[in-house]
Design a protein around this motif. Structure first.
Motif, PDB file in Angstrom:
ATOM      1  N   ALA A   1       0.772  -1.212  -0.141  1.00 46.51           N
ATOM      2  CA  ALA A   1       0.098  -0.133  -0.018  1.00 46.51           C
ATOM      3  C   ALA A   1       0.864   1.310  -0.018  1.00 46.51           C
ATOM      4  O   ALA A   1       0.440   2.270  -0.452  1.00 46.51           O
ATOM      5  CB  ALA A   1      -0.921  -0.075   1.282  1.00 46.51           C
ATOM      6  N   GLY A   2       2.069   1.173   0.514  1.00 45.18           N
ATOM      7  CA  GLY A   2       2.640   2.408   0.649  1.00 45.18           C
ATOM      8  C   GLY A   2       3.852   2.676  -0.767  1.00 45.18           C
ATOM      9  O   GLY A   2       4.297   3.456  -0.714  1.00 45.18           O
ATOM     10  N   ALA A   3       3.825   1.580  -1.386  1.00 41.82           N
ATOM     11  CA  ALA A   3       4.742   1.498  -2.456  1.00 41.82           C
ATOM     12  C   ALA A   3       4.214   2.132  -3.635  1.00 41.82           C
ATOM     13  O   ALA A   3       3.328   1.586  -4.532  1.00 41.82           O
ATOM     14  CB  ALA A   3       5.248   0.261  -2.953  1.00 41.82           C
ATOM     15  N   ALA A   4       4.242   3.595  -4.001  1.00 42.27           N
ATOM     16  CA  ALA A   4       3.632   4.328  -5.036  1.00 42.27           C
ATOM     17  C   ALA A   4       4.473   4.458  -6.196  1.00 42.27           C
ATOM     18  O   ALA A   4       5.629   4.914  -5.973  1.00 42.27           O
ATOM     19  CB  ALA A   4       2.881   5.554  -4.530  1.00 42.27           C
TER      20      ALA A   4
ATOM     21  N   GLY B   1      -6.030   9.308   5.169  1.00 44.18           N
ATOM     22  CA  GLY B   1      -5.429  10.244   4.385  1.00 44.18           C
ATOM     23  C   GLY B   1      -4.250   9.798   3.439  1.00 44.18           C
ATOM     24  O   GLY B   1      -3.776  10.773   3.025  1.00 44.18           O
ATOM     25  N   ALA B   2      -4.099   8.650   3.322  1.00 41.87           N
ATOM     26  CA  ALA B   2      -2.949   8.140   2.667  1.00 41.87           C
ATOM     27  C   ALA B   2      -3.033   8.350   1.127  1.00 41.87           C
ATOM     28  O   ALA B   2      -2.293   8.275   0.281  1.00 41.87           O
ATOM     29  CB  ALA B   2      -2.498   6.655   2.966  1.00 41.87           C
ATOM     30  N   ILE B   3      -4.442   8.067   0.769  1.00 40.78           N
ATOM     31  CA  ILE B   3      -4.795   8.533  -0.611  1.00 40.78           C
ATOM     32  C   ILE B   3      -5.959   9.202  -0.840  1.00 40.78           C
ATOM     33  O   ILE B   3      -6.455   9.394   0.313  1.00 40.78           O
ATOM     34  CB  ILE B   3      -5.100   6.898  -1.253  1.00 40.78           C
ATOM     35  CG1 ILE B   3      -6.170   6.242  -0.636  1.00 40.78           C
ATOM     36  CG2 ILE B   3      -3.736   6.187  -1.488  1.00 40.78           C
ATOM     37  CD1 ILE B   3      -6.571   5.144  -1.267  1.00 40.78           C
ATOM     38  N   ASP B   4      -6.328   9.825  -2.192  1.00 39.65           N
ATOM     39  CA  ASP B   4      -7.389  10.659  -2.228  1.00 39.65           C
ATOM     40  C   ASP B   4      -8.577   9.892  -2.769  1.00 39.65           C
ATOM     41  O   ASP B   4      -9.735  10.396  -2.469  1.00 39.65           O
ATOM     42  CB  ASP B   4      -6.912  11.665  -3.276  1.00 39.65           C
ATOM     43  CG  ASP B   4      -5.707  12.569  -2.695  1.00 39.65           C
ATOM     44  OD1 ASP B   4      -5.720  13.003  -1.387  1.00 39.65           O
ATOM     45  OD2 ASP B   4      -4.777  13.286  -3.268  1.00 39.65           O
ATOM     46  N   THR B   5      -8.310   9.117  -3.689  1.00 40.68           N
ATOM     47  CA  THR B   5      -9.402   8.322  -4.292  1.00 40.68           C
ATOM     48  C   THR B   5      -8.960   6.922  -4.673  1.00 40.68           C
ATOM     49  O   THR B   5      -7.879   6.575  -4.899  1.00 40.68           O
ATOM     50  CB  THR B   5      -9.860   9.091  -5.545  1.00 40.68           C
ATOM     51  OG1 THR B   5     -10.972   8.460  -6.328  1.00 40.68           O
ATOM     52  CG2 THR B   5      -8.638   9.074  -6.595  1.00 40.68           C
ATOM     53  N   GLY B   6     -10.061   5.997  -5.003  1.00 41.57           N
ATOM     54  CA  GLY B   6      -9.618   4.499  -5.299  1.00 41.57           C
ATOM     55  C   GLY B   6     -11.238   3.879  -5.681  1.00 41.57           C
ATOM     56  O   GLY B   6     -12.047   4.606  -5.560  1.00 41.57           O
TER      57      GLY B   6
ATOM     58  N   GLN C   1      -0.838  19.779  -6.698  1.00 42.74           N
ATOM     59  CA  GLN C   1      -0.596  19.316  -8.043  1.00 42.74           C
ATOM     60  C   GLN C   1      -0.536  17.722  -7.819  1.00 42.74           C
ATOM     61  O   GLN C   1      -0.532  17.271  -9.076  1.00 42.74           O
ATOM     62  CB  GLN C   1       0.798  19.538  -8.330  1.00 42.74           C
ATOM     63  CG  GLN C   1       1.077  21.052  -8.219  1.00 42.74           C
ATOM     64  CD  GLN C   1       2.658  21.474  -8.659  1.00 42.74           C
ATOM     65  OE1 GLN C   1       3.480  20.793  -9.140  1.00 42.74           O
ATOM     66  NE2 GLN C   1       3.145  22.588  -8.335  1.00 42.74           N
ATOM     67  N   THR C   2      -0.819  17.155  -6.921  1.00 46.70           N
ATOM     68  CA  THR C   2      -0.669  15.548  -6.960  1.00 46.70           C
ATOM     69  C   THR C   2      -2.114  14.840  -6.428  1.00 46.70           C
ATOM     70  O   THR C   2      -2.755  15.414  -5.532  1.00 46.70           O
ATOM     71  CB  THR C   2       0.379  15.244  -6.323  1.00 46.70           C
ATOM     72  OG1 THR C   2       1.818  15.365  -6.695  1.00 46.70           O
ATOM     73  CG2 THR C   2       0.337  13.371  -5.987  1.00 46.70           C
ATOM     74  N   LEU C   3      -2.592  13.893  -7.229  1.00 44.39           N
ATOM     75  CA  LEU C   3      -3.874  13.149  -6.765  1.00 44.39           C
ATOM     76  C   LEU C   3      -3.256  11.651  -6.323  1.00 44.39           C
ATOM     77  O   LEU C   3      -2.613  11.024  -7.271  1.00 44.39           O
ATOM     78  CB  LEU C   3      -4.722  13.103  -8.090  1.00 44.39           C
ATOM     79  CG  LEU C   3      -6.131  12.653  -7.660  1.00 44.39           C
ATOM     80  CD1 LEU C   3      -6.812  13.565  -6.741  1.00 44.39           C
ATOM     81  CD2 LEU C   3      -6.877  12.204  -9.013  1.00 44.39           C
ATOM     82  N   LEU C   4      -3.514  11.385  -5.296  1.00 39.67           N
ATOM     83  CA  LEU C   4      -3.243  10.107  -4.812  1.00 39.67           C
ATOM     84  C   LEU C   4      -4.154   9.173  -5.047  1.00 39.67           C
ATOM     85  O   LEU C   4      -5.163   9.254  -4.314  1.00 39.67           O
ATOM     86  CB  LEU C   4      -2.720  10.290  -3.307  1.00 39.67           C
ATOM     87  CG  LEU C   4      -1.971  11.268  -2.857  1.00 39.67           C
ATOM     88  CD1 LEU C   4      -1.912  11.450  -1.241  1.00 39.67           C
ATOM     89  CD2 LEU C   4      -0.494  11.118  -3.638  1.00 39.67           C
ATOM     90  N   VAL C   5      -3.817   8.086  -6.005  1.00 35.11           N
ATOM     91  CA  VAL C   5      -5.066   7.077  -6.124  1.00 35.11           C
ATOM     92  C   VAL C   5      -4.597   5.594  -5.828  1.00 35.11           C
ATOM     93  O   VAL C   5      -3.474   5.258  -6.196  1.00 35.11           O
ATOM     94  CB  VAL C   5      -5.087   7.132  -7.832  1.00 35.11           C
ATOM     95  CG1 VAL C   5      -5.919   6.236  -8.216  1.00 35.11           C
ATOM     96  CG2 VAL C   5      -5.472   8.666  -8.172  1.00 35.11           C
ATOM     97  N   GLY C   6      -5.388   5.179  -5.069  1.00 33.40           N
ATOM     98  CA  GLY C   6      -5.478   3.756  -4.808  1.00 33.40           C
ATOM     99  C   GLY C   6      -5.888   3.038  -5.763  1.00 33.40           C
ATOM    100  O   GLY C   6      -7.130   3.214  -6.451  1.00 33.40           O
TER     101      GLY C   6
ATOM    102  N   TRP D   1       0.426   6.221  -7.750  1.00 35.63           N
ATOM    103  CA  TRP D   1      -0.467   5.295  -7.373  1.00 35.63           C
ATOM    104  C   TRP D   1       0.049   4.368  -6.322  1.00 35.63           C
ATOM    105  O   TRP D   1       1.141   4.012  -6.247  1.00 35.63           O
ATOM    106  CB  TRP D   1      -0.213   4.372  -8.771  1.00 35.63           C
ATOM    107  CG  TRP D   1      -0.757   4.961 -10.161  1.00 35.63           C
ATOM    108  CD1 TRP D   1       0.041   5.771 -10.841  1.00 35.63           C
ATOM    109  CD2 TRP D   1      -2.175   4.829 -10.462  1.00 35.63           C
ATOM    110  NE1 TRP D   1      -1.051   6.254 -12.097  1.00 35.63           N
ATOM    111  CE2 TRP D   1      -2.305   5.746 -11.702  1.00 35.63           C
ATOM    112  CE3 TRP D   1      -3.284   4.324 -10.028  1.00 35.63           C
ATOM    113  CZ2 TRP D   1      -3.443   5.813 -12.389  1.00 35.63           C
ATOM    114  CZ3 TRP D   1      -4.433   4.264 -10.674  1.00 35.63           C
ATOM    115  CH2 TRP D   1      -4.497   5.175 -11.804  1.00 35.63           C
ATOM    116  N   SER D   2      -0.977   4.022  -5.615  1.00 35.93           N
ATOM    117  CA  SER D   2      -0.772   2.689  -4.749  1.00 35.93           C
ATOM    118  C   SER D   2      -1.762   1.652  -4.780  1.00 35.93           C
ATOM    119  O   SER D   2      -2.691   1.958  -5.163  1.00 35.93           O
ATOM    120  CB  SER D   2      -1.189   3.247  -3.069  1.00 35.93           C
ATOM    121  OG  SER D   2      -0.057   4.321  -3.029  1.00 35.93           O
ATOM    122  N   ALA D   3      -1.243   0.250  -4.752  1.00 39.09           N
ATOM    123  CA  ALA D   3      -2.073  -0.876  -4.949  1.00 39.09           C
ATOM    124  C   ALA D   3      -2.359  -1.336  -3.859  1.00 39.09           C
ATOM    125  O   ALA D   3      -1.663  -1.806  -3.078  1.00 39.09           O
ATOM    126  CB  ALA D   3      -1.630  -1.564  -5.868  1.00 39.09           C
TER     127      ALA D   3
END
Length: 312
Positions: free
Chosen positions: A13-16, A77-82, A31-36, A61-63
């Motif tokens: 999860a933490g390897a983006a 709060g680690a990602i914004d959307t998924g 400037q950055t969108l954090l996407v799961g 990206w985080s998987a």
């Protein structure tokens, strides 16, 4: 190959990984969108439609292996959307998670199913009472078990449920410690290809959706980014629904799961972009009320505040 996507196929999860931006981000916005994502999920259709070629912002990206840890990461709060299954979202709403569903896919065709070993005496869904079935807790396949029992007029504890991750559920079925495995594709199709058997009578018991989630903070602070990503993802979903063969080929390349598995999955199930509307919310309320009757949640949840239709 065993018939489950093993954890080695997933990034932690933490390897983006970072996609470089090609133009100036929207003024005044992060400037950055954090996407799961899940393997074979959003990124595949976005790349297929070249939606990532010239983004006005960056994506990190985080998987994740399934919806539950993705939702936890959103709330933290680690990602914004998924994206993830709809049933798991009910538990997030019930705990007061600061998350909204802002988009949806509706499955046309089989959703979750139950698979058994080839020598199992279970053939139809009305034979599961008294049996031990593995499934992830709060998942779409857990919802299927409960809905099946209700449809049969049986107590919701008539099945002994082993709450196991998809990987552990696979092992339990193979090892004989459970009588069946309630799961989704491609895992179900992979199981059948390797000798397992589908239990019949599950069609239509529960409507199946995948939901696109947004963190409340991101909805407030990154709305232009989320709205743009939402538009691109919906276009990707539309492309995938209309181009099953090409989509199957991309999924095989992305996941390492054989092409014939994905060809079977995409031939029998289409995932259609859907609005956040009254029908979808009513379906989710039915799931929440069923979880209450089953004792999985302790008070009635009004799911409506968990949905945001403003992105549609």
């Amino acid at each position: 190959m065993s018939f489950q996507l093993h954890r080695r196929h997933f990034l932690s999860a933490g390897a983006a990984s970072l996609l470089a931006a090609c133009s100036k981000p929207p003024s005044g916005q992060n400037q950055t969108l954090l996407v799961g994502d899940q393997r074979g999920g959003s990124k595949v259709v976005l790349e297929a439609t070249h939606a990532l070629d010239a983004l006005p912002y960056r994506i990190e990206w985080s998987a994740f292996p399934n919806a539950a840890p993705l939702l936890e990461a959103l709330n933290a709060g680690a990602i914004d959307t998924g994206i993830g299954g709809d049933a798991a979202f009910i538990f997030a709403i019930g705990t007061g998670a600061k998350i909204k569903a802002i988009g949806a896919q509706r499955y046309e065709g089989p959703g979750p199913v139950i698979v058994v070993r080839s020598d199992s005496p279970i053939h139809t869904i009305d034979q599961i009472a008294g049996k031990r079935i593995a499934t992830p807790r709060g998942s779409i396949s857990h919802n299927l078990i409960l809905a099946a029992l209700e449809a049969q007029g049986k107590p919701l504890d008539a099945v002994k449920i082993a709450f196991l991750s998809p990987q552990d559920g696979q092992a339990a079925l193979q090892g004989g410690s459970v009588d069946g495995w309630a799961i989704w594709d491609p895992n179900a199709t992979m199981a059948v290809k390797q000798g397992a058997r589908l239990v019949t009578g599950t069609d239509g018991l529960v409507p199946s959706y995948a939901l696109m989630f947004g963190r409340d903070g991101a909805i407030a602070d990154k709305r232009p980014l989320l709205a743009d990503y939402h538009r691109r993802l919906y276009a990707g979903w539309d492309w995938a629904a209309k181009n099953g063969a090409a989509y199957a080929a991309l999924l095989a390349k992305e996941t390492g799961v054989p092409l014939d598995i994905w060809q079977t999955v995409t031939a029998r199930t289409r995932r259609l972009p859907a609005p956040i509307d009254a029908t979808l919310i009513a379906d989710q309320q039915k799931t929440a009320d069923r979880y209450l009757r089953a004792g999985l949640i302790q008070h009635r949840i009004d799911v409506t505040p968990g949905f945001d239709s403003s992105f549609s």
